[in-house]
Design an enzyme around this catalytic site. Structure first.
Site, PDB file in Angstrom:
ATOM      1  N   VAL A 211      44.864  42.218  39.899  1.00  0.00           N
ATOM      2  CA  VAL A 211      45.178  41.377  40.458  1.00  0.00           C
ATOM      3  C   VAL A 211      44.287  40.118  41.057  1.00  0.00           C
ATOM      4  O   VAL A 211      44.420  39.092  41.912  1.00  0.00           O
ATOM      5  CB  VAL A 211      45.305  42.119  42.497  1.00  0.00           C
ATOM      6  CG1 VAL A 211      46.939  42.722  42.474  1.00  0.00           C
ATOM      7  CG2 VAL A 211      44.328  42.632  42.159  1.00  0.00           C
TER       8      VAL A 211
ATOM      9  N   TYR B 266      35.403  53.542  41.259  1.00  0.00           N
ATOM     10  CA  TYR B 266      37.256  53.037  41.370  1.00  0.00           C
ATOM     11  C   TYR B 266      36.612  51.485  41.572  1.00  0.00           C
ATOM     12  O   TYR B 266      36.957  50.696  40.807  1.00  0.00           O
ATOM     13  CB  TYR B 266      38.200  53.642  42.013  1.00  0.00           C
ATOM     14  CG  TYR B 266      39.365  52.743  42.075  1.00  0.00           C
ATOM     15  CD1 TYR B 266      39.751  53.164  40.903  1.00  0.00           C
ATOM     16  CD2 TYR B 266      39.284  52.261  42.838  1.00  0.00           C
ATOM     17  CE1 TYR B 266      42.076  51.683  40.801  1.00  0.00           C
ATOM     18  CE2 TYR B 266      40.588  51.425  42.729  1.00  0.00           C
ATOM     19  CZ  TYR B 266      42.031  51.130  41.329  1.00  0.00           C
ATOM     20  OH  TYR B 266      42.612  50.667  41.631  1.00  0.00           O
TER      21      TYR B 266
ATOM     22  N   SER C 223      42.650  45.709  38.073  1.00  0.00           N
ATOM     23  CA  SER C 223      43.922  46.374  37.264  1.00  0.00           C
ATOM     24  C   SER C 223      43.871  46.835  35.354  1.00  0.00           C
ATOM     25  O   SER C 223      44.626  47.807  35.295  1.00  0.00           O
ATOM     26  CB  SER C 223      44.747  47.195  37.685  1.00  0.00           C
ATOM     27  OG  SER C 223      45.168  47.694  38.899  1.00  0.00           O
TER      28      SER C 223
ATOM     29  N   LYS D 210      41.577  49.326  34.463  1.00  0.00           N
ATOM     30  CA  LYS D 210      42.659  50.619  34.198  1.00  0.00           C
ATOM     31  C   LYS D 210      43.208  51.298  33.268  1.00  0.00           C
ATOM     32  O   LYS D 210      43.071  52.046  32.570  1.00  0.00           O
ATOM     33  CB  LYS D 210      44.327  51.020  34.970  1.00  0.00           C
ATOM     34  CG  LYS D 210      43.800  51.158  36.537  1.00  0.00           C
ATOM     35  CD  LYS D 210      45.457  51.119  37.434  1.00  0.00           C
ATOM     36  CE  LYS D 210      44.473  50.894  39.212  1.00  0.00           C
ATOM     37  NZ  LYS D 210      45.212  50.178  39.833  1.00  0.00           N
TER      38      LYS D 210
ATOM     39  N   TYR E 272      52.707  46.657  36.709  1.00  0.00           N
ATOM     40  CA  TYR E 272      53.239  47.731  38.118  1.00  0.00           C
ATOM     41  C   TYR E 272      54.736  47.528  38.061  1.00  0.00           C
ATOM     42  O   TYR E 272      54.827  47.927  37.286  1.00  0.00           O
ATOM     43  CB  TYR E 272      52.920  45.867  39.292  1.00  0.00           C
ATOM     44  CG  TYR E 272      51.832  45.755  39.456  1.00  0.00           C
ATOM     45  CD1 TYR E 272      49.884  46.562  39.796  1.00  0.00           C
ATOM     46  CD2 TYR E 272      50.841  44.416  38.949  1.00  0.00           C
ATOM     47  CE1 TYR E 272      48.957  45.859  39.242  1.00  0.00           C
ATOM     48  CE2 TYR E 272      49.650  44.354  38.704  1.00  0.00           C
ATOM     49  CZ  TYR E 272      48.765  45.276  39.240  1.00  0.00           C
ATOM     50  OH  TYR E 272      47.133  44.316  39.674  1.00  0.00           O
TER      51      TYR E 272
HETATM   52  N1  GLU Z   1      40.658  47.061  43.154  1.00  0.00           N
HETATM   53  C1  GLU Z   1      42.357  46.528  43.343  1.00  0.00           C
HETATM   54  C2  GLU Z   1      42.911  47.535  44.310  1.00  0.00           C
HETATM   55  O1  GLU Z   1      42.752  48.799  43.803  1.00  0.00           O
HETATM   56  C3  GLU Z   1      43.234  46.763  42.270  1.00  0.00           C
HETATM   57  C4  GLU Z   1      44.122  46.071  42.246  1.00  0.00           C
HETATM   58  C5  GLU Z   1      45.355  46.074  41.793  1.00  0.00           C
HETATM   59  O2  GLU Z   1      44.966  45.412  40.236  1.00  0.00           O
HETATM   60  O3  GLU Z   1      45.601  46.477  40.336  1.00  0.00           O
HETATM   61  O4  GLU Z   1      43.224  47.553  45.149  1.00  0.00           O
END
Ligand code: GLU
Length: 306
Positions: free
Chosen positions: A259, A189, A61, A64, A241
């Site tokens: 994550v 993504y 993430s 993002k 988060y």
């Molecule tokens: N590829 C992960 C997912 O979408 C990223 C999640 C993350 O790092 O928050 O589940």
């Protein structure tokens, strides 16, 4: 400063044994939980590091903010804001979250999966592969690292098991928010989440966000300051988060975690920070990473809330 960073790595090392590596993407479960590194790039151009700062991990993430930035760059603030809102959801990053709320732009933000998947549609490119390639090029440029690339094994693992993200994509389509082929959108993504980085890469990217879009070391203006402000504001409220409020209290500057165990910390007007440790807390944030940032913020007085 190197001594401070070394002390932080030592005093927070026990957290690497207390968190748990992500296992819902099988390939991520293979991460070595003992890895722990930190890298700082200041506005004076000084670079400091400690621990496993050359270890590679997937951004997850942490990409993002770059997806958001690319969408802003390509489609402008109005289009981005119309498609994906800016309010924190208080829910996990992959929550469906729509049992008590309609799925509307106002109820999502760019740092949850639904919002980030939607924003992939606003990146320019004839195909979703082209869109991803532009995103990767842009990320390499901001990180000043032309060698950044995806981890093929993690990408394959995400693609094989990412049905929840597919479902979120189909929800967006069902509610008329996006029209494109969902397999293509989520492929972009998945690739984005699988881009590998080091703490140094995250610190360099963060330093640009801390410097109104300008590279500290080269002086090059990489993107418009108004986009920088937009991204930083969202990082402050939604970047960690559903632990973003607690992080604002304990650390006090914009940041984004993933994550894979990476966190990029943006200290406006002062520095960019990259920290990595794959053992996560219950919200999905690197446990040692957050604690390291808390100490660094306290020692150097970095909270934007003073
Ligand atoms: N590829 C992960 C997912 O979408 C990223 C999640 C993350 O790092 O928050 O589940």
């Amino acid at each position: 400063m190197n001594a401070l960073l070394n002390d932080i790595i030592k005093s927070c090392a026990h957290y690497t044994e207390e968190g748990a590596v992500a296992n819902y993407i099988p390939e991520l479960a293979k991460a070595d939980p003992s890895k722990f590194g930190i890298y700082v790039l200041t506005h004076f151009g000084q670079q400091f590091s400690a621990g496993d700062c050359n270890a590679e991990f997937t951004m997850q993430s942490v990409i993002k903010p770059l997806i958001l930035l690319m969408a802003l760059f390509d489609s402008g603030i109005q289009a981005v804001h119309d498609l994906v809102g800016v309010e924190a959801t208080g829910k996990p990053f992959d929550a469906f979250n729509y049992s008590d709320q309609a799925l509307t732009s106002a109820n999502i933000n760019p740092m949850i999966n639904t919002g980030s998947i939607a924003l992939c549609t606003l990146i320019k490119g004839d195909t979703y592969r082209d869109k991803f390639d532009r995103l990767l090029e842009f990320t390499r440029k901001i990180a000043a690292n032309p060698n950044m690339d995806i981890d093929e094994a993690v990408y394959a693992s995400e693609k094989a098991t990412g049905n929840k993200n597919r479902a979120l994509g189909y929800m967006l389509k069902a509610y008329g928010m996006i029209n494109d082929n969902i397999e293509d959108v989520v492929d972009c993504y998945f690739r984005a989440c699988s881009v590998k980085a080091t703490c140094a890469d995250l610190a360099r990217i963060a330093s640009v966000f801390s410097n109104k879009g300008k590279d500290i070391l080269t002086g090059e203006q990489l993107f418009d300051p108004k986009y920088c402000k937009y991204v930083n504001a969202i990082l402050m409220t939604c970047g960690m988060y559903d632990g973003s409020g607690e992080f604002a209290l304990r650390v006090g500057f914009p940041a984004k975690s993933g994550v894979g165990g990476g966190i990029m910390g943006v200290v406006p007007g002062k520095m960019g920070i990259g920290v990595f440790s794959p053992a996560l807390d219950c919200k999905g944030n690197s446990l040692a990473g957050v604690n390291a940032l808390e100490i660094l913020s306290r020692e150097l007085d970095l909270s934007v809330f003073l």
